[in-house]
Scaffold this active site. Structure first.
Site, short mmCIF file in Angstrom:
data_model
loop_
_atom_site.label_atom_id
_atom_site.label_comp_id
_atom_site.label_asym_id
_atom_site.label_seq_id
_atom_site.Cartn_x
_atom_site.Cartn_y
_atom_site.Cartn_z
N GLY A 1 0.80 -1.23 0.00
CA GLY A 1 0.00 0.00 0.00
C GLY A 1 0.83 1.27 0.00
O GLY A 1 1.97 1.29 -0.43
N SER A 2 0.22 2.32 0.54
CA SER A 2 0.78 3.67 0.43
C SER A 2 2.06 3.84 1.23
O SER A 2 2.24 3.27 2.31
CB SER A 2 -0.25 4.67 0.94
OG SER A 2 0.35 5.92 1.18
N THR A 3 2.96 4.68 0.70
CA THR A 3 4.21 4.98 1.40
C THR A 3 3.98 5.83 2.64
O THR A 3 4.89 6.03 3.44
CB THR A 3 5.21 5.71 0.48
OG1 THR A 3 4.58 6.87 -0.03
CG2 THR A 3 5.65 4.82 -0.65
#
Lengths: 130, 390
Positions: free
Chosen positions: A57-59
């Site tokens: 998923g997102s950083t």
């Protein structure tokens, strides 16, 4: 005592009760840093040896791991099958020991058979599960 | 990993806590990707600065890095944030302005340039072969594919670490051997903005590797921006080689497969195209280049004003506030909502519309996925016609 060879990415002492999640985790969305829990599962991360497959998923996930430290909810160590940039960045920022296990499925077996704690000493290239 | 003596001193903390932490991130991530050394970069672009995305955790980290001596070691630009920096938008929500401005304060204290745009190449176009560390996926593809520079697709925190240290790890697209196209996509007749956006979404979804695209006609700059941004949104692309566009010598070819695309396959990306109810027209994803902005102004001038119940949102870099004031005023007099340094992907909207019409495949992808809006793709002239009256 079963030993599991590990790549030590962020070294540090760990002797803590295992919290095992047999999947990847997106820290952004799946972890609540204020409460220090995994959403939906309602299990606490604080002081535990967090064992899971890896990040996804997102950083923004890196910031969430840092926030676990900021709000006093950080795990004792993170043990993964594959460390990717989100987890590594978060562990460095949060001063959380991070270990990548070469034979992750063996560790999984040991946990399913009843291992309760992860132990690692600074300088060693393995973790123990008892 | 081989480190220089200076890098070792940084890691030991001789340059302060922030530098040490930042370099440790790069070294640890680099090691895990098999990098043998670090390289110096010319320009860092930091994404992930919207309070709505990074929240309190991100704000606290940025404040701590700034407080404990973190300063940019190289030229650094930053991505759009979640508020309109002209403060006049009625479509972009301002409820977290206070927190967002604290983020800006921390970023600017670290010496990052207050660009607040997703097109950092406007401020400093990269040279071919230059090493960069850029976040923001559309900018990454532009840097590699249009300018022939070299950057991986960094996450926000890694680009931040590169900004503070001036280094990144030597792996991925920094190495020539990894800049090889294996698929050739041949495009016969594609001309409109909607086509380029759809093609980008198709590539993102269907091609995993680095493609080479051959167009019959060389696409212009604006079309390439739409194409690259869309592919980087629906896929994980960082390099898309385009015949007669990507600088020779910045890539290699080893074509194993040729792919043709049927125009009908692209139609499924058009989305909702029934133009009824309240429509929000949106142009400016990626942010408009001055040339694109002036073309839009010319188009809008043919109409009297934005239709009641509809909206026209235009997002542009913060920098234009200083020198495109006349054009911006002209648009605003016609009811156009011109916003600086933000965009609807990283912000919240103040109201709901029945339909969003945009020329950008990237905006369509995120506005429908993240914000659950009904979105259709259309060319700019169709968008303006749909939301303005004569």
């Amino acid at each position: 005592m079963p030993r599991f060879k590990a790549r030590i990415i962020v070294d540090g002492e760990c002797d803590a009760e295992i919290l095992f999640i047999d999947s990847k985790i997106s820290f952004f969305g799946e972890v609540d840093p204020y409460k220090g829990i995994i959403r939906g599962k309602n299990v606490g991360l604080r002081g535990r040896a967090l064992v899971f497959r890896g990040g996804r998923g997102s950083t923004v996930g890196s910031y969430i791991i840092y926030a676990l430290k900021y709000y006093g909810n950080k795990p004792a160590c993170i043990v993964v099958e594959r460390a990717e940039p989100i987890i590594i960045t978060g562990a460095v920022l949060g001063d959380i020991p991070l270990f990548e296990i070469y034979q992750f499925n063996d560790l999984r077996e040991a946990i399913l058979r009843g291992a309760r704690r992860i132990i690692h000493r600074v300088g060693e290239e393995y973790v123990e599960a008892i | 990993m081989h480190l220089t003596r200076r890098q070792e001193r940084i890691l030991r903390g001789e340059y302060g806590w922030s530098m040490a932490k930042a370099l440790e991130i790069i070294v640890r991530v680099g090691e895990s990707l098999g990098a043998e050394k670090l390289i110096e970069i010319k320009h860092a672009h930091v994404s992930g600065i919207s309070y709505l995305n990074i929240g309190e955790p991100g704000l606290k980290l940025l404040e701590e890095l700034a407080e404990r001596g973190g300063r940019a070691s190289v030229y650094t630009t930053v991505n759009p944030s979640c508020i309109d920096l002209s403060g006049s938008s009625i479509i972009i929500d301002h409820s977290v302005a206070r927190q967002q401005l604290l983020i800006h304060k921390a970023l600017e204290r670290m010496g990052f340039n207050p660009t607040y745009t997703c097109i950092p190449y406007l401020h400093r176009p990269p040279a071919p072969g230059e090493h960069l560390a850029w976040g923001e996926s559309n900018a990454v593809v532009m840097a590699n594919s249009f300018y022939g520079a070299r950057t991986n697709r960094e996450g926000g925190p890694l680009a931040l670490a590169a900004a503070l240290t001036g280094y990144t790890y030597y792996a991925g697209l920094h190495i020539m051997e990894n800049r090889v196209a294996r698929y050739r996509i041949v495009i016969e007749d594609i001309l409109s903005e909607r086509d380029y956006s759809s093609l980008g979404l198709w590539i993102g979804e269907n091609i995993d590797d680095i493609p080479l695209i051959s167009f019959k006609q060389r696409p212009d700059y604006g079309m390439l921006k739409l194409l690259f941004a869309s592919a980087a949104a629906s896929g994980s692309h960082a390099l898309i080689i385009v015949d007669n566009v990507t600088p020779k010598g910045s890539y290699r070819l080893d074509i194993v497969e040729r792919i043709s695309i049927d125009g009908r396959e692209l139609e499924k990306y058009h989305g909702d195209v029934e133009y009824n109810g309240s429509i929000l027209g949106y142009v400016g994803c990626p942010h408009l280049h001055p040339h694109e902005f002036r073309n839009l102004v010319r188009l809008v001038m043919k109409y009297s004003r934005v239709r009641r119940g509809c909206g026209l949102l235009v997002s542009i870099p913060y920098k234009y506030r200083d020198y495109l004031t006349g054009e911006v005023s002209m648009l605003r007099l016609k009811g156009v909502d011109v916003v600086f340094g933000t965009c609807p992907i990283v912000s919240r909207l103040t109201r709901r519309f029945d339909l969003v019409l945009t020329n950008s495949g990237k905006a369509k992808f995120y506005l429908s996925k993240l914000h659950g809006l009904r979105v259709g793709l259309a060319d700019t002239d169709v968008i303006v016609r749909s939301v303005m009256e004569m």
